[in-house]
Write an enzyme that holds these catalytic residues in place. Structure first.
Site, PDB file in Angstrom:
ATOM      1  N   HIS A  14      27.709 -39.272 -16.019  1.00 13.45           N
ATOM      2  CA  HIS A  14      27.369 -38.853 -14.645  1.00 13.45           C
ATOM      3  C   HIS A  14      27.291 -37.333 -14.645  1.00 13.45           C
ATOM      4  O   HIS A  14      28.297 -36.644 -14.463  1.00 13.45           O
ATOM      5  CB  HIS A  14      28.444 -39.369 -13.678  1.00 13.45           C
ATOM      6  CG  HIS A  14      28.191 -39.022 -12.238  1.00 13.45           C
ATOM      7  ND1 HIS A  14      28.805 -39.710 -11.202  1.00 13.45           N
ATOM      8  CD2 HIS A  14      27.430 -38.076 -11.654  1.00 13.45           C
ATOM      9  CE1 HIS A  14      28.415 -39.182 -10.045  1.00 13.45           C
ATOM     10  NE2 HIS A  14      27.589 -38.181 -10.291  1.00 13.45           N
ATOM     11  N   HIS A  16      24.396 -34.216 -13.478  1.00 11.69           N
ATOM     12  CA  HIS A  16      23.102 -33.763 -12.955  1.00 11.69           C
ATOM     13  C   HIS A  16      22.727 -32.521 -13.741  1.00 11.69           C
ATOM     14  O   HIS A  16      23.431 -31.507 -13.670  1.00 11.69           O
ATOM     15  CB  HIS A  16      23.216 -33.437 -11.465  1.00 11.69           C
ATOM     16  CG  HIS A  16      23.732 -34.597 -10.657  1.00 11.69           C
ATOM     17  ND1 HIS A  16      22.900 -35.474 -10.005  1.00 11.69           N
ATOM     18  CD2 HIS A  16      24.997 -35.034 -10.428  1.00 11.69           C
ATOM     19  CE1 HIS A  16      23.631 -36.404  -9.394  1.00 11.69           C
ATOM     20  NE2 HIS A  16      24.907 -36.158  -9.637  1.00 11.69           N
ATOM     21  N   HIS A 194      24.725 -43.441  -6.547  1.00  5.88           N
ATOM     22  CA  HIS A 194      25.920 -42.820  -5.986  1.00  5.88           C
ATOM     23  C   HIS A 194      26.317 -43.650  -4.758  1.00  5.88           C
ATOM     24  O   HIS A 194      25.467 -43.911  -3.892  1.00  5.88           O
ATOM     25  CB  HIS A 194      25.633 -41.391  -5.540  1.00  5.88           C
ATOM     26  CG  HIS A 194      25.528 -40.387  -6.645  1.00  5.88           C
ATOM     27  ND1 HIS A 194      24.709 -40.549  -7.734  1.00  5.88           N
ATOM     28  CD2 HIS A 194      26.160 -39.194  -6.820  1.00  5.88           C
ATOM     29  CE1 HIS A 194      24.840 -39.492  -8.530  1.00  5.88           C
ATOM     30  NE2 HIS A 194      25.707 -38.652  -8.000  1.00  5.88           N
ATOM     31  N   GLU A 197      31.211 -42.040  -2.457  1.00  6.94           N
ATOM     32  CA  GLU A 197      31.702 -40.677  -2.732  1.00  6.94           C
ATOM     33  C   GLU A 197      32.235 -40.151  -1.404  1.00  6.94           C
ATOM     34  O   GLU A 197      33.443 -39.993  -1.229  1.00  6.94           O
ATOM     35  CB  GLU A 197      30.554 -39.803  -3.261  1.00  6.94           C
ATOM     36  CG  GLU A 197      30.949 -38.361  -3.550  1.00  6.94           C
ATOM     37  CD  GLU A 197      29.759 -37.478  -3.983  1.00  6.94           C
ATOM     38  OE1 GLU A 197      28.596 -37.877  -3.778  1.00  6.94           O
ATOM     39  OE2 GLU A 197      30.012 -36.360  -4.501  1.00  6.94           O
ATOM     40  N   ASP A 275      29.746 -34.257 -13.352  1.00 12.91           N
ATOM     41  CA  ASP A 275      28.870 -34.214 -12.172  1.00 12.91           C
ATOM     42  C   ASP A 275      27.984 -32.962 -12.154  1.00 12.91           C
ATOM     43  O   ASP A 275      26.832 -33.029 -12.566  1.00 12.91           O
ATOM     44  CB  ASP A 275      29.711 -34.321 -10.890  1.00 12.91           C
ATOM     45  CG  ASP A 275      28.948 -34.902  -9.708  1.00 12.91           C
ATOM     46  OD1 ASP A 275      27.804 -35.330  -9.886  1.00 12.91           O
ATOM     47  OD2 ASP A 275      29.518 -34.941  -8.586  1.00 12.91           O
ATOM     48  N   ASP A 276      28.523 -31.845 -11.664  1.00  9.68           N
ATOM     49  CA  ASP A 276      27.781 -30.572 -11.590  1.00  9.68           C
ATOM     50  C   ASP A 276      28.712 -29.465 -12.097  1.00  9.68           C
ATOM     51  O   ASP A 276      29.208 -28.654 -11.315  1.00  9.68           O
ATOM     52  CB  ASP A 276      27.376 -30.281 -10.137  1.00  9.68           C
ATOM     53  CG  ASP A 276      26.519 -31.395  -9.569  1.00  9.68           C
ATOM     54  OD1 ASP A 276      25.327 -31.461  -9.908  1.00  9.68           O
ATOM     55  OD2 ASP A 276      27.049 -32.208  -8.792  1.00  9.68           O
TER      56      ASP A 276
END
Ligand code: ADE
Ligand code: ZN
Length: 339
Positions: A14, A16, A194, A197, A275-276
């Site tokens: 996961h 991005h 997603h 969340e 994630d980021d």
């Protein structure tokens, strides 16, 4: 413990790719592409990384992504991420990209995909990192826009391994995309979304029942529904959990409140992801370290989280068997007993 985490083979499912854009690279690309940014320098950009919810982050994330113009930009972005992976013993990655964040600015899909894929191929050769590529639809846009994106991607589908759903969750339930996800599945693409969340448990059920997802991204709100918890532990439908992201975006007030180890102990197939990472304070190793520092995760739990990554990945059976052996061997060499 930091050394143990550094050497443990890890899989990231996961991520991005636009969320790996470090401030220094963002400014370098802005300068070479003549793109104006609303921050005077790297320090003031970093100072803006104070988020109170998902949307406050997304506003900054899309602004940052606006510096990505050329195929070389997408290569440089992805290559920088893979260098981090190699340094942290991340051995397999399944990464999202957001074509609609670029097509609105007139950047063709071929440019985006070409740069990312060239870096992934180089990363496989240089570091032995395997990969899958997941094209995500932005859920704050219409289903019609997602259909259009899927049509534009048709010439490239051999190079895309799955479909995802991201961006602002609240008010944009999975149901909104049932039609386009059905078409993606009909084209033979596995799908993820997603859900749970910031959104409610009902969005997780929708992703399962209406989108027929292979994994839930985040999904931490599943604790609100005992029936869902039972379903997830019975089926081992994976949740790709992102601890640092969840605390930075105030899904949990602090890491000590995070439920990922509780879910692990209840038999769910939870995995750890970043994630980021450029925006949330760290990559894979930092996420594992936070679990140890704030939740008291044991070395055995860390190994089980990595093994869940193998189980939840889209690798073929031979590669899954190889990575499982590698992790079990690492555990045994460090005196960690796994039941
Ligand atoms: N896009 C990038 N990061 C995201 C996240 N954490 N949730 C939803 N959409 C995203
Ligand atoms: Zn995400």
């Amino acid at each position: 413990m930091d050394n143990f985490i550094a050497g443990l083979p890890k899989l990231e499912l996961h991520l991005h790719i636009e969320g790996t854009l470090e401030p220094e690279l963002m400014f370098a690309m802005a300068s070479r592409n003549g793109v104006a940014l609303p921050w005077p320098d790297v320090e003031s950009l970093r100072a803006a990384y104070e988020f109170d919810c998902l949307q406050s982050f997304l506003d900054l994330y899309y602004r940052g992504a606006s510096v990505l113009i050329t195929e070389q930009d997408f290569f440089d972005l992805t290559w920088a991420y893979l260098e981090r992976c190699a340094a942290e013993q991340v051995v397999h990655v399944e990464i999202f990209f957001d074509p609609q964040a670029h097509s609105v600015r007139g950047i063709p899909l071929a440019t985006v995909l070409g740069g990312i894929e060239r870096a992934l191929q180089a990363g496989a050769l240089a570091f032995g990192i395997s990969w899958r590529l997941i094209m995500s639809f932005l859920r704050h846009l219409s289903e019609e826009a997602a259909f259009l994106t899927l049509r534009e991607a048709e010439p490239f589908l051999e190079r895309i391994h799955g479909i995802g759903l991201d961006s602002g969750e609240l008010g944009n339930p999975p149901t909104k995309f049932a039609g386009v996800f059905a078409q993606a599945r009909a084209l033979g693409l596995p799908v993820v979304a997603h859900a749970g969340e910031e959104g409610p448990v009902s969005y997780i059920w929708q992703a399962i029942n209406e989108l027929q997802v292979r994994r839930i991204d985040h999904g931490v709100r599943c604790v609100d529904d005992p029936e869902l918890l039972r379903y997830l532990s019975d089926t081992r439908l994976p949740l790709t959990v992102c601890p640092l992201s969840n605390t930075r975006l105030k899904v949990f007030a602090q890491m000590a409140d995070h439920n990922v180890l509780q879910l692990l102990e209840q038999g769910l197939c939870v995995t750890i992801n970043s994630d980021d990472p450029a925006y949330f304070g760290g990559y894979m190793a930092a996420n594992f370290q936070a679990l140890v520092a704030e939740l008291g995760a044991s070395r055995e739990q860390l190994c089980r989280l990595s093994l869940n990554g193998v189980e939840a990945s889209w690798l073929d059976l031979a590669d899954k068997a190889r990575l499982t052996r590698e992790i079990l061997c690492y555990a045994a060499c460090h005196g960690v007993t796994l039941n």
